[in-house]
Write a protein that holds these residues in place. Structure first.
Motif, PDB file in Angstrom:
ATOM      1  N   GLY A 193       0.395  -1.126   0.143  1.00 42.40           N
ATOM      2  CA  GLY A 193       0.472   0.167   0.255  1.00 42.40           C
ATOM      3  C   GLY A 193       0.726   0.954  -0.046  1.00 42.40           C
ATOM      4  N   GLY A 194       0.219   2.177   0.144  1.00 43.99           N
ATOM      5  CA  GLY A 194       1.017   4.171   0.236  1.00 43.99           C
ATOM      6  C   GLY A 194       1.179   4.731  -1.084  1.00 43.99           C
ATOM      7  N   LYS A 195       2.122   5.270  -1.344  1.00 48.22           N
ATOM      8  CA  LYS A 195       2.420   6.159  -2.143  1.00 48.22           C
ATOM      9  C   LYS A 195       4.607   6.052  -2.576  1.00 48.22           C
ATOM     10  CE  LYS A 195      -1.996   8.207  -2.232  1.00 48.22           C
ATOM     11  NZ  LYS A 195      -2.337   9.918  -2.611  1.00 48.22           N
ATOM     12  N   ALA A 196       4.650   5.061  -1.924  1.00 46.37           N
ATOM     13  CA  ALA A 196       6.443   5.831  -2.198  1.00 46.37           C
ATOM     14  C   ALA A 196       6.267   5.718  -3.081  1.00 46.37           C
ATOM     15  CB  ALA A 196       6.904   4.657  -1.510  1.00 46.37           C
ATOM     16  N   ARG A 197       8.110   6.365  -3.915  1.00 46.36           N
ATOM     17  CA  ARG A 197       8.162   6.280  -5.141  1.00 46.36           C
ATOM     18  C   ARG A 197       9.462   5.149  -5.733  1.00 46.36           C
ATOM     19  NH1 ARG A 197       7.466  12.294  -7.352  1.00 46.36           N
ATOM     20  NH2 ARG A 197       5.176  12.982  -6.827  1.00 46.36           N
ATOM     21  N   LYS A 198       9.660   4.664  -6.327  1.00 43.16           N
ATOM     22  CA  LYS A 198      11.255   3.533  -6.813  1.00 43.16           C
ATOM     23  C   LYS A 198      11.765   4.599  -6.306  1.00 43.16           C
ATOM     24  CE  LYS A 198      13.403   0.960  -9.766  1.00 43.16           C
ATOM     25  NZ  LYS A 198      13.165   0.299 -11.147  1.00 43.16           N
ATOM     26  N   GLY A 199      12.254   6.049  -7.318  1.00 45.40           N
ATOM     27  CA  GLY A 199      13.319   6.834  -7.373  1.00 45.40           C
ATOM     28  C   GLY A 199      13.463   6.323  -5.486  1.00 45.40           C
ATOM     29  N   ASN A 200      13.040   7.437  -4.560  1.00 44.68           N
ATOM     30  CA  ASN A 200      12.743   7.556  -3.024  1.00 44.68           C
ATOM     31  C   ASN A 200      13.802   5.899  -2.216  1.00 44.68           C
ATOM     32  OD1 ASN A 200      12.171  10.380  -3.926  1.00 44.68           O
ATOM     33  ND2 ASN A 200      10.196  10.334  -2.514  1.00 44.68           N
ATOM     34  N   ILE A 201      12.492   5.335  -2.894  1.00 41.53           N
ATOM     35  CA  ILE A 201      13.407   4.126  -1.876  1.00 41.53           C
ATOM     36  C   ILE A 201      14.691   3.545  -2.639  1.00 41.53           C
ATOM     37  CG2 ILE A 201      13.293   2.015  -1.732  1.00 41.53           C
ATOM     38  CD1 ILE A 201       9.844   2.658  -2.272  1.00 41.53           C
ATOM     39  N   GLN A 202      14.799   3.388  -3.898  1.00 42.43           N
ATOM     40  CA  GLN A 202      16.212   3.021  -3.867  1.00 42.43           C
ATOM     41  C   GLN A 202      17.650   3.995  -2.941  1.00 42.43           C
ATOM     42  OE1 GLN A 202      17.235   1.068  -5.399  1.00 42.43           O
ATOM     43  NE2 GLN A 202      14.843   0.038  -6.464  1.00 42.43           N
ATOM     44  N   VAL A 203      17.008   5.758  -3.690  1.00 44.00           N
ATOM     45  CA  VAL A 203      18.119   6.272  -2.318  1.00 44.00           C
ATOM     46  C   VAL A 203      18.115   6.196  -0.694  1.00 44.00           C
ATOM     47  CG1 VAL A 203      18.589   8.446  -1.467  1.00 44.00           C
ATOM     48  CG2 VAL A 203      18.100   8.317  -3.855  1.00 44.00           C
ATOM     49  N   ALA A 204      16.293   5.489  -0.743  1.00 41.55           N
ATOM     50  CA  ALA A 204      16.993   5.249   1.007  1.00 41.55           C
ATOM     51  C   ALA A 204      17.797   4.063   1.048  1.00 41.55           C
ATOM     52  CB  ALA A 204      15.448   4.915   1.820  1.00 41.55           C
ATOM     53  N   LEU A 205      17.136   3.539  -0.141  1.00 41.70           N
ATOM     54  CA  LEU A 205      17.956   1.876   0.625  1.00 41.70           C
ATOM     55  C   LEU A 205      20.073   2.478   0.546  1.00 41.70           C
ATOM     56  CD1 LEU A 205      15.986  -1.095  -2.051  1.00 41.70           C
ATOM     57  CD2 LEU A 205      16.379  -0.753   0.873  1.00 41.70           C
ATOM     58  N   GLN A 206      20.167   2.978  -0.568  1.00 41.49           N
ATOM     59  CA  GLN A 206      21.868   3.070  -0.366  1.00 41.49           C
ATOM     60  C   GLN A 206      22.241   3.616   0.095  1.00 41.49           C
ATOM     61  OE1 GLN A 206      22.832   5.819  -4.669  1.00 41.49           O
ATOM     62  NE2 GLN A 206      20.869   3.882  -5.487  1.00 41.49           N
ATOM     63  N   TYR A 207      21.604   4.680   1.046  1.00 40.10           N
ATOM     64  CA  TYR A 207      21.436   5.650   2.169  1.00 40.10           C
ATOM     65  C   TYR A 207      21.602   4.193   3.304  1.00 40.10           C
ATOM     66  CZ  TYR A 207      21.059   7.951   6.691  1.00 40.10           C
ATOM     67  OH  TYR A 207      21.025   8.995   8.389  1.00 40.10           O
ATOM     68  N   TRP A 208      20.859   3.926   3.676  1.00 39.85           N
ATOM     69  CA  TRP A 208      20.643   2.459   4.962  1.00 39.85           C
ATOM     70  C   TRP A 208      22.189   1.873   4.504  1.00 39.85           C
ATOM     71  CZ3 TRP A 208      15.272   0.951   3.206  1.00 39.85           C
ATOM     72  CH2 TRP A 208      13.519   2.235   3.854  1.00 39.85           C
ATOM     73  N   ALA A 209      22.335   0.893   3.538  1.00 42.43           N
ATOM     74  CA  ALA A 209      23.549   0.039   3.274  1.00 42.43           C
ATOM     75  C   ALA A 209      25.276   1.032   3.078  1.00 42.43           C
ATOM     76  CB  ALA A 209      23.842  -0.227   1.889  1.00 42.43           C
ATOM     77  N   ALA A 210      24.918   1.757   3.441  1.00 37.37           N
ATOM     78  CA  ALA A 210      26.054   3.477   3.536  1.00 37.37           C
ATOM     79  C   ALA A 210      26.949   2.995   4.835  1.00 37.37           C
ATOM     80  CB  ALA A 210      26.362   4.080   2.724  1.00 37.37           C
ATOM     81  N   GLY A 211      24.450   2.883   5.709  1.00 37.93           N
ATOM     82  CA  GLY A 211      24.928   3.259   7.032  1.00 37.93           C
ATOM     83  C   GLY A 211      25.455   1.889   7.900  1.00 37.93           C
ATOM     84  N   PHE A 212      24.989   1.282   7.333  1.00 34.11           N
ATOM     85  CA  PHE A 212      25.463  -0.126   8.128  1.00 34.11           C
ATOM     86  C   PHE A 212      26.771  -0.477   7.921  1.00 34.11           C
ATOM     87  CE2 PHE A 212      20.740  -1.118   7.131  1.00 34.11           C
ATOM     88  CZ  PHE A 212      20.591  -1.445   8.870  1.00 34.11           C
ATOM     89  N   LEU A 213      27.117  -0.333   6.655  1.00 35.13           N
ATOM     90  CA  LEU A 213      29.100  -0.806   6.344  1.00 35.13           C
ATOM     91  C   LEU A 213      29.623   0.045   6.995  1.00 35.13           C
ATOM     92  CD1 LEU A 213      28.872  -1.368   2.422  1.00 35.13           C
ATOM     93  CD2 LEU A 213      29.076  -3.105   4.664  1.00 35.13           C
ATOM     94  N   SER A 214      29.335   1.406   7.344  1.00 31.55           N
ATOM     95  CA  SER A 214      30.193   2.277   7.844  1.00 31.55           C
ATOM     96  C   SER A 214      29.724   2.112   9.216  1.00 31.55           C
ATOM     97  CB  SER A 214      29.500   3.679   7.806  1.00 31.55           C
ATOM     98  OG  SER A 214      30.540   4.924   8.583  1.00 31.55           O
ATOM     99  N   ALA A 215      28.970   1.488   9.623  1.00 31.98           N
ATOM    100  CA  ALA A 215      28.894   1.178  11.409  1.00 31.98           C
ATOM    101  C   ALA A 215      29.987  -0.628  11.570  1.00 31.98           C
ATOM    102  CB  ALA A 215      27.409   0.741  11.543  1.00 31.98           C
ATOM    103  N   LEU A 216      29.761  -1.476  10.924  1.00 27.81           N
ATOM    104  CA  LEU A 216      29.717  -2.672  10.722  1.00 27.81           C
ATOM    105  C   LEU A 216      31.424  -1.913  10.292  1.00 27.81           C
ATOM    106  CD1 LEU A 216      27.827  -4.515   8.791  1.00 27.81           C
ATOM    107  CD2 LEU A 216      27.585  -5.073  11.169  1.00 27.81           C
ATOM    108  N   SER A 217      32.285  -1.055   9.567  1.00 24.32           N
ATOM    109  CA  SER A 217      33.531  -1.024   9.917  1.00 24.32           C
ATOM    110  C   SER A 217      34.579  -0.357  11.056  1.00 24.32           C
ATOM    111  CB  SER A 217      33.893  -0.252   8.645  1.00 24.32           C
ATOM    112  OG  SER A 217      33.093   0.956   8.868  1.00 24.32           O
ATOM    113  N   ARG A 218      33.328   0.550  11.556  1.00 22.91           N
ATOM    114  CA  ARG A 218      34.008   0.871  13.081  1.00 22.91           C
ATOM    115  C   ARG A 218      34.569  -0.214  13.677  1.00 22.91           C
ATOM    116  NH1 ARG A 218      30.484   5.144  12.313  1.00 22.91           N
ATOM    117  NH2 ARG A 218      29.343   4.509  13.548  1.00 22.91           N
ATOM    118  N   ARG A 219      32.711  -0.262  13.836  1.00 26.29           N
ATOM    119  CA  ARG A 219      33.442  -2.189  14.811  1.00 26.29           C
ATOM    120  C   ARG A 219      33.729  -3.103  15.343  1.00 26.29           C
ATOM    121  NH1 ARG A 219      28.579  -6.747  14.819  1.00 26.29           N
ATOM    122  NH2 ARG A 219      30.463  -7.359  14.019  1.00 26.29           N
TER     123      ARG A 219
END
Length: 218
Positions: A188-214
């Motif tokens: 459901g909802g009205k999320a746009r593909k472009g916004n979701i793809q940007v969010a996914l890239q941002y989330w992936a970068a955040g996870f990898l940054s946190a893991l590399s620091r750990r």
């Protein structure tokens, strides 16, 4: 194995630990432990589960040795046999807690959990602003199909999405990055593909940054 083989199997898997020590660690009286080793008493469900935990043996093996096939089947359904590492870690945590280190253990685990919480706020914000009915984020990093976040989505449904990577009525978006894969599901909802793809890239970068620091890597 049939029931008559339980005493010999118990002796085999308990090598290196005395009956007295096994009694102390399981909380089973020494007299009962002695009778179990001699085959003079049938083990109960509780006996088998306690012995399994102390000896780090999958309980299904002990149930089979005792001739309790139904119990073995139940154990295999509830406890995957490939989780021996998790059982060993659980034992170590229990030992530390008994020694009075509960707070330090909790602090250490909380620091590890924080690695996977770095993107929760932005995930929930995307779910809210899109007006979706439900959302779920699944990650592949060392563990395949790990449901990280849920929004109006049950744990059971999240596990189905993680396992099948599709479900009727759900939109599916993926990000395949170096070291981590993310799958975002929304219903459901009205999320746009472009916004979701940007969010996914941002989330992936955040996870990898946190893991590399750990791990201390670059």
């Amino acid at each position: 194995m049939n029931k008559s083989r339980f005493p010999s199997y118990l002796r085999q898997v308990s090598r290196g630990i005395t009956q007295a020590r096994l009694s102390a660690r399981t909380g089973i009286s020494t007299s009962v432990i002695s009778r179990l080793f001699k085959g003079k008493q049938d083990p109960s469900f509780e006996h088998l589960l306690r012995i399994s935990l102390v000896l780090d043996i999958h309980p299904a093996l002990l149930f089979e040795a005792a001739g309790m096939e139904d119990g073995a089947e139940i154990c295999r359904c509830l406890i995957p046999e490939d989780q021996s590492g998790a059982r060993r870690l659980c034992r170590r945590v229990q030992q530390l807690v008994r020694r009075g280190d509960a707070r330090r253990v909790d602090d250490a685990l909380s620091n590890i959990e924080l690695v996977w919480e770095v993107n929760r706020d932005s995930f929930e914000e995307l779910a809210r602003t899109s007006g979706c009915e439900s959302a779920c984020l699944v990650a592949d990093h060392q563990v395949e199909g790990d449901p990280l976040y849920r929004w109006n989505c049950s744990q059971e449904q999240a596990e189905v999405l993680a396992r099948q990577r599709k479900a009727k009525g759900w939109r599916h978006f993926s990000h395949r990055g170096k070291g981590i894969t993310l799958d975002f599901f929304i219903r459901g909802g009205k999320a746009r593909k472009g916004n979701i793809q940007v969010a996914l890239q941002y989330w992936a970068a955040g996870f990898l940054s946190a893991l590399s620091r750990r791990t201390g890597s670059a």
